[in-house]
Design an enzyme around this catalytic site. Structure first.
Site, PDB file in Angstrom:
ATOM      1  N   SER A  39       1.059  -1.495  -0.331  1.00 50.50           N
ATOM      2  CA  SER A  39      -0.414  -0.100   0.046  1.00 50.50           C
ATOM      3  C   SER A  39       1.063   1.547   0.269  1.00 50.50           C
ATOM      4  O   SER A  39       2.351   1.331   0.290  1.00 50.50           O
ATOM      5  CB  SER A  39      -1.444   0.079   1.167  1.00 50.50           C
ATOM      6  OG  SER A  39      -1.745   1.204   1.452  1.00 50.50           O
ATOM      7  N   TYR A  59      -1.978  -1.938  10.598  1.00 54.08           N
ATOM      8  CA  TYR A  59      -2.211  -1.470   9.618  1.00 54.08           C
ATOM      9  C   TYR A  59      -0.671  -1.130   8.640  1.00 54.08           C
ATOM     10  O   TYR A  59      -0.593  -2.113   7.349  1.00 54.08           O
ATOM     11  CB  TYR A  59      -3.176  -0.666   8.422  1.00 54.08           C
ATOM     12  CG  TYR A  59      -3.283  -0.596   6.831  1.00 54.08           C
ATOM     13  CD1 TYR A  59      -4.080  -1.784   6.329  1.00 54.08           C
ATOM     14  CD2 TYR A  59      -2.514   0.296   6.451  1.00 54.08           C
ATOM     15  CE1 TYR A  59      -4.207  -2.325   5.179  1.00 54.08           C
ATOM     16  CE2 TYR A  59      -2.978   0.054   4.927  1.00 54.08           C
ATOM     17  CZ  TYR A  59      -3.536  -0.985   4.631  1.00 54.08           C
ATOM     18  OH  TYR A  59      -4.430  -1.287   2.712  1.00 54.08           O
TER      19      TYR A  59
HETATM   20  N1  LIG Z   1      -9.010  -0.028  -0.940  1.00 55.23           N
HETATM   21  C1  LIG Z   1      -8.159   0.819  -0.434  1.00 55.23           C
HETATM   22  O1  LIG Z   1      -7.768   2.039  -0.729  1.00 55.23           O
HETATM   23  C2  LIG Z   1      -6.675   0.006  -0.862  1.00 55.23           C
HETATM   24  C3  LIG Z   1      -5.428   0.994  -0.876  1.00 55.23           C
HETATM   25  C4  LIG Z   1      -4.082   0.583  -0.241  1.00 55.23           C
HETATM   26  C5  LIG Z   1      -4.224  -0.980  -0.031  1.00 55.23           C
HETATM   27  N2  LIG Z   1      -5.340  -1.793  -0.208  1.00 55.23           N
HETATM   28  C6  LIG Z   1      -4.812  -3.980  -0.174  1.00 55.23           C
HETATM   29  O2  LIG Z   1      -5.889  -4.297  -0.935  1.00 55.23           O
HETATM   30  C7  LIG Z   1      -5.734  -5.447  -0.631  1.00 55.23           C
HETATM   31  C8  LIG Z   1      -7.519  -5.581  -1.073  1.00 55.23           C
HETATM   32  O3  LIG Z   1      -8.264  -4.291   0.097  1.00 55.23           O
HETATM   33  P1  LIG Z   1      -9.746  -4.059  -1.519  1.00 55.23           P
HETATM   34  O4  LIG Z   1      -9.704  -3.330  -0.690  1.00 55.23           O
HETATM   35  O5  LIG Z   1      -9.568  -4.875  -2.210  1.00 55.23           O
HETATM   36  O6  LIG Z   1     -10.759  -4.902  -0.339  1.00 55.23           O
HETATM   37  P2  LIG Z   1     -11.562  -5.305   0.485  1.00 55.23           P
HETATM   38  O7  LIG Z   1     -12.251  -5.623   1.416  1.00 55.23           O
HETATM   39  O8  LIG Z   1     -12.390  -4.996  -0.874  1.00 55.23           O
HETATM   40  O9  LIG Z   1     -11.546  -7.096   0.339  1.00 55.23           O
HETATM   41  C9  LIG Z   1     -10.483  -8.443   0.436  1.00 55.23           C
HETATM   42  C10 LIG Z   1     -11.018  -9.341   0.393  1.00 55.23           C
HETATM   43  O10 LIG Z   1      -9.651  -9.715   1.255  1.00 55.23           O
HETATM   44  C11 LIG Z   1     -10.591 -11.507   1.889  1.00 55.23           C
HETATM   45  N3  LIG Z   1      -9.811 -11.370   3.115  1.00 55.23           N
HETATM   46  C12 LIG Z   1      -9.798 -11.039   3.669  1.00 55.23           C
HETATM   47  N4  LIG Z   1      -9.385 -11.960   4.964  1.00 55.23           N
HETATM   48  C13 LIG Z   1      -8.631 -12.572   4.387  1.00 55.23           C
HETATM   49  C14 LIG Z   1      -7.833 -14.006   4.929  1.00 55.23           C
HETATM   50  N5  LIG Z   1      -7.715 -13.924   5.728  1.00 55.23           N
HETATM   51  N6  LIG Z   1      -8.398 -14.776   3.499  1.00 55.23           N
HETATM   52  C15 LIG Z   1      -8.388 -15.036   2.795  1.00 55.23           C
HETATM   53  N7  LIG Z   1      -9.304 -13.956   1.861  1.00 55.23           N
HETATM   54  C16 LIG Z   1      -9.172 -13.063   3.155  1.00 55.23           C
HETATM   55  C17 LIG Z   1     -12.286 -10.358   1.749  1.00 55.23           C
HETATM   56  O11 LIG Z   1     -12.887 -11.686   1.506  1.00 55.23           O
HETATM   57  C18 LIG Z   1     -12.455  -9.826   0.659  1.00 55.23           C
HETATM   58  O12 LIG Z   1     -13.210 -10.188  -0.439  1.00 55.23           O
HETATM   59  C19 LIG Z   1      -5.764  -5.737   0.847  1.00 55.23           C
HETATM   60  O13 LIG Z   1      -4.729  -6.113   1.060  1.00 55.23           O
HETATM   61  C20 LIG Z   1      -5.834  -3.871   1.020  1.00 55.23           C
HETATM   62  O14 LIG Z   1      -5.077  -3.843   2.322  1.00 55.23           O
HETATM   63  C21 LIG Z   1      -6.249  -1.483  -0.546  1.00 55.23           C
END
Ligand SMILES: NC(=O)c1ccc[n+]([C@@H]2O[C@H](COP(=O)([O-])OP(=O)(O)OC[C@H]3O[C@@H](n4cnc5c(N)ncnc54)[C@H](O)[C@@H]3O)[C@@H](O)[C@H]2O)c1
Length: 252
Positions: A142, A156
């Site tokens: 991130s 985080y």
């Molecule tokens: N959305 C943002 O702004 C953003 C920015 C930077 C990084 N990220 C990172 O991107 C990744 C995805 O984020 P997102 O925004 O799509 O989140 P989201 O919550 O929309 O999706 C996350 C997915 O991970 C799954 N998950 C959670 N715990 C799990 C586990 N123990 N085993 C298997 N699956 C699991 C959830 O069921 C979900 O489908 C994350 O690692 C997040 O930290 C997100």
């Protein structure tokens, strides 16, 4: 770009992982959609198949070693090899400054966002070492893996910085053995994770947009395209790199 490659995407039932599974399939990959969310995960695999792509769903919790091993075995049993892996599953956790933060939150965020990536990496590398063609891995960090971003996110931010460290050391350990390991570092992306923050009033959309010099949020597909490139042979000399996909946030 990815024709003939088998790809595993964790956390692929929603958000960035879902977009990544769809985009990689459109680039020709055969995709394993892995997630704890069985309902949405199955729907994502079905939608890829309906779109003419190749996909299968596997229920997997990345915080347990048995779950990770079964997930990778399922990918190899289905497609015969594991050419690329995207370790994307993650949670953001509570927004509380350090002196008020809970051990429960720390343990949960570290378990999913850091230990989950380590377990997946360990078993993906082990599988790739067994294949003559080896492979490429992309870890989800991130912008919060490059800078402190904002107050209240210590678990985080620590986990996402840790992902970059793991990415670098794993890239070095296997650099001469044909396995590339990179990370992506998105800014704020329009996903269910962001929707929850907006609904809870933790951030406003205007504030989130303003974090990026480009003045807008990222779409999940914009992160997915960066991941597709890192997975592909077009990135054959790129390893150990944390790629910012953040609309200029960390250039400030
Ligand atoms: N959305 C943002 O702004 C953003 C920015 C930077 C990084 N990220 C990172 O991107 C990744 C995805 O984020 P997102 O925004 O799509 O989140 P989201 O919550 O929309 O999706 C996350 C997915 O991970 C799954 N998950 C959670 N715990 C799990 C586990 N123990 N085993 C298997 N699956 C699991 C959830 O069921 C979900 O489908 C994350 O690692 C997040 O930290 C997100």
């Amino acid at each position: 770009m990815l024709a003939g490659k088998s790809v595993l995407v964790t956390g692929a039932a929603n958000g960035i992982g879902q977009a990544t599974a769809v985009v990689l399939a459109r680039h020709g990959a055969a995709v394993v959609v892995a997630d704890i969310d069985e309902e949405n995960g199955s729907k994502v695999a079905d939608s890829i198949i309906a779109d003419g792509g190749k996909a299968t769903f596997v229920a997997a919790d990345v915080t347990t070693e048995s779950g990770v091993k079964a997930m990778i075995k399922s990918a190899v049993d289905t497609y015969g090899s594991l050419d690329c892996a995207v370790n994307n599953a993650g949670v953001d956790g509570e927004r509380t400054r350090l002196h008020d933060s809970s051990d429960d939150n720390w343990n949960r965020v570290i378990a999913v966002d850091l230990t989950g990536v380590r377990l997946a990496l360990k078993h993906e590398v082990a599988q790739m070492l067994r294949q003559p063609s080896r492979g490429a891995i992309v870890n989800m960090s991130s912008a919060a893996g490059l800078v402190g971003v904002d107050e209240g996110l210590s678990a985080y931010v620590a986990a996402k910085h840790g992902v970059i460290g793991l990415t670098r050391v794993t890239a070095l350990e296997y650099a001469t053995e044909g396995i590339r390991v990179n990370a992506v570092c998105p800014g704020v992306v329009r996903t269910p994770m962001l929707d929850r923050l907006l609904q809870q009033g933790i951030v406003t959309e205007e504030f989130a947009r303003g974090m990026h010099p480009v003045g807008r949020l990222a779409e999940p597909s914009e992160v997915a395209e960066a991941i597709a490139w890192l997975c592909s042979d077009a990135a054959s000399f790129v390893t150990g790199h944390p790629l910012a996909v953040d609309g200029g946030m960390t250039a400030r």
